[in-house]
Design an enzyme around this catalytic site. Structure first.
Site, PDB file in Angstrom:
ATOM      1  N   HIS A   1      -5.663   8.729   0.458  1.00 28.91           N
ATOM      2  CA  HIS A   1      -5.463   7.289   0.288  1.00 28.91           C
ATOM      3  C   HIS A   1      -5.897   6.859  -1.114  1.00 28.91           C
ATOM      4  CE1 HIS A   1      -5.541   3.026   1.209  1.00 28.91           C
ATOM      5  NE2 HIS A   1      -6.754   2.982   0.683  1.00 28.91           N
TER       6      HIS A   1
ATOM      7  N   GLU B   1       0.825  -1.206   0.000  1.00 32.06           N
ATOM      8  CA  GLU B   1       0.000   0.000   0.000  1.00 32.06           C
ATOM      9  C   GLU B   1       0.863   1.261   0.000  1.00 32.06           C
ATOM     10  OE1 GLU B   1      -2.698   1.804  -0.790  1.00 32.06           O
ATOM     11  OE2 GLU B   1      -3.694  -0.024  -0.102  1.00 32.06           O
TER      12      GLU B   1
ATOM     13  N   LYS C   1      -3.524  -1.012  14.687  1.00 30.47           N
ATOM     14  CA  LYS C   1      -3.280  -1.547  13.327  1.00 30.47           C
ATOM     15  C   LYS C   1      -2.541  -0.500  12.494  1.00 30.47           C
ATOM     16  CE  LYS C   1      -4.278  -2.585   8.866  1.00 30.47           C
ATOM     17  NZ  LYS C   1      -4.143  -1.737   7.681  1.00 30.47           N
TER      18      LYS C   1
ATOM     19  N   ASP D   1      11.000 -11.155  11.889  1.00 27.96           N
ATOM     20  CA  ASP D   1       9.815 -11.993  12.089  1.00 27.96           C
ATOM     21  C   ASP D   1       8.647 -11.082  12.510  1.00 27.96           C
ATOM     22  OD1 ASP D   1       7.851 -13.719  12.979  1.00 27.96           O
ATOM     23  OD2 ASP D   1       9.220 -15.031  14.072  1.00 27.96           O
TER      24      ASP D   1
HETATM   25  C1  MEV Z   1      -5.473   1.850   7.741  1.00 35.96           C
HETATM   26  O1  MEV Z   1      -4.552   0.935   7.180  1.00 35.96           O
HETATM   27  C2  MEV Z   1      -4.969   2.350   9.076  1.00 35.96           C
HETATM   28  C3  MEV Z   1      -5.933   3.284   9.809  1.00 35.96           C
HETATM   29  O2  MEV Z   1      -7.198   2.660   9.938  1.00 35.96           O
HETATM   30  C4  MEV Z   1      -5.339   3.549  11.184  1.00 35.96           C
HETATM   31  C5  MEV Z   1      -6.256   4.298  12.113  1.00 35.96           C
HETATM   32  O3  MEV Z   1      -7.472   4.250  11.945  1.00 35.96           O
HETATM   33  O4  MEV Z   1      -5.699   4.915  13.054  1.00 35.96           O
HETATM   34  C6  MEV Z   1      -6.138   4.564   9.039  1.00 35.96           C
END
Ligand code: MEV
Length: 386
Positions: A369, A75, A258, A274
């Site tokens: 994005h 990405e 995430k 890893d």
């Molecule tokens: C997307 O890959 C990551 C986000 O969802 C992180 C977040 O919401 O803080 C944009």
């Protein structure tokens, strides 16, 4: 050239970008040959700082050292976001990081111990001997200043009865440590069985690496946070509200983390680390007292301050870090140790978090994005048809 803050880097031609990286990291003809091989692959796309084996994030200043950061991720917007986050942090002096501790834990599970207290006492009495046996299993790590440093005995009630669990605490230096720790655990098992009169079961490293923690902080002048129609104060308010929700709600906390791992995993992959172990470590650390975000942001006078605290079991030697591609990534990073790589990797996670929260709380992420994503799809399609 000693700076990774190159204005308009992503707009330069591929050759111009490669020249900057080559000069910065002193790449030789073998390195260049490897980069060219990746560029010749049918799937190579010239998009968002992709130089072939990986994409490159710019602007990182960590403990006063400049880094171009190789990131392996499909990405492109993640790399753009890391560079943008790092640029903001640079405006406040860069990232400051340190390791709180750098040891791994191995677990030896002993079943059917009749006299637990006696077993514990025997182990504690023979601690020095046990550590010596463990260290004989990997003399090299001991010569370098690492090795088994301590042990602990725990009593765990499982659904299948009481277990005696021995924790072997090992400084694995620049290695991730799984092989070192597992070998040491197997070496001490016969003696532990003799001391406890129990039956051995698991002998394996724990990925809950709570003795290998990196802490990184940064500060950004609030006025620098402004995006398009949003003033710095508004962006900061969005970030603080995002953080507050992540602290209060697991549905948000997981997505927050995430976003941090977007950056962390991409560096781990590029450097042959890893990433599954790192993911396991970070999420389990986040969940140690009920799941929380691994970063925090707060206001202090004219500044927005940020912090990340995560386990970071990364290596600069051993395993896949020996592959040609990973060696090239480590050379571009110019890192000297696993500790330095761990601090840098956590900084990338913090940069990605900052970049995500700053747009999520204002204009939303989809515009930026989707712009890159559409380019990515267009180039992939024309590549497929070629
Ligand atoms: C997307 O890959 C990551 C986000 O969802 C992180 C977040 O919401 O803080 C944009």
């Amino acid at each position: 050239m000693e700076t990774s803050a190159i204005s308009g880097f992503s707009k330069l031609s591929l050759e111009e970008k490669i020249k900057i990286i080559k000069d910065f990291a002193n790449l030789d003809s073998d390195d260049m040959g490897l980069i060219r091989k990746y560029q010749e692959l049918p799937d190579f796309l010239e998009l968002e700082n992709n130089i072939g084996p990986f994409k490159i994030a710019t602007n990182f200043l960590v403990n006063n050292k400049d880094y171009f950061v190789p990131m392996e991720i499909e990405e492109p917007s993640v790399v753009a976001a890391a560079s943008r986050g790092a640029k903001l942090v640079r405006s406040g002096g860069g990232f400051n990081g340190r390791y709180l501790d750098s040891k791994m834990i191995g677990q030896l599970q002993i079943l059917e111990v009749d006299d637990f207290e006696e077993g514990r006492k025997n182990i504690v009495k023979k601690k020095a001997e046990l550590l010596e046996i463990a260290n004989r299993a990997n003399k090299k790590i001991v010569e370098l200043g690492g090795g088994a440093k301590d042990l602990e005995v725990r009593e765990i009630n499982t659904e299948k009865g009481k277990n005696l669990i021995l924790h072997l605490i090992v400084d694995t230096l620049d290695a991730m440590g799984a092989n070192i720790v597992n070998t040491m655990l197997e070496a001490i098992t016969p003696f532990v069985v003799e001391l406890t009169k129990g039956k051995p079961c698991l002998r394996i490293i724990s990925n809950f690496a709570d003795r290998r923690i990196v802490s990184v902080e940064c500060k950004i002048p609030i006025q620098k946070l402004g995006i398009k129609n949003y003033a710095g104060e508004e962006v900061a308010a969005g970030i603080l509200n995002a953080c507050a929700l992540a602290k209060a709600d697991i549905y948000r906390a997981v997505t927050h983390n995430k976003g941090v791992m977007n950056g962390v995993d991409a560096v781990a992959l590029a450097t042959g680390n890893d990433w599954r172990a790192i993911e396991a470590g970070v999420h389990s650390y986040a969940a140690r007292n009920g799941y929380i975000p691994v970063t925090d942001w707060w206001k202090e006078g004219e500044f927005l301050r940020g912090k990340i605290e995560v386990p970071m079991a990364v290596a600069t030697i051993g395993g896949a870090t020996n592959s040609k591609k990973a060696r090239l990534a480590l050379k571009i990073l110019r890192v000297q140790s696993a500790k330095e790589l761990g601090i840098l990797t956590a900084s990338v996670g913090l940069a990605n978090n900052l970049a995500a929260l700053s747009v999520l709380g204002t204009e939303g992420i989809q515009k930026g994005h989707m712009k890159l994503h559409k380019e990515f799809i267009k180039l992939s399609e024309s590549n497929r048809q070629a």
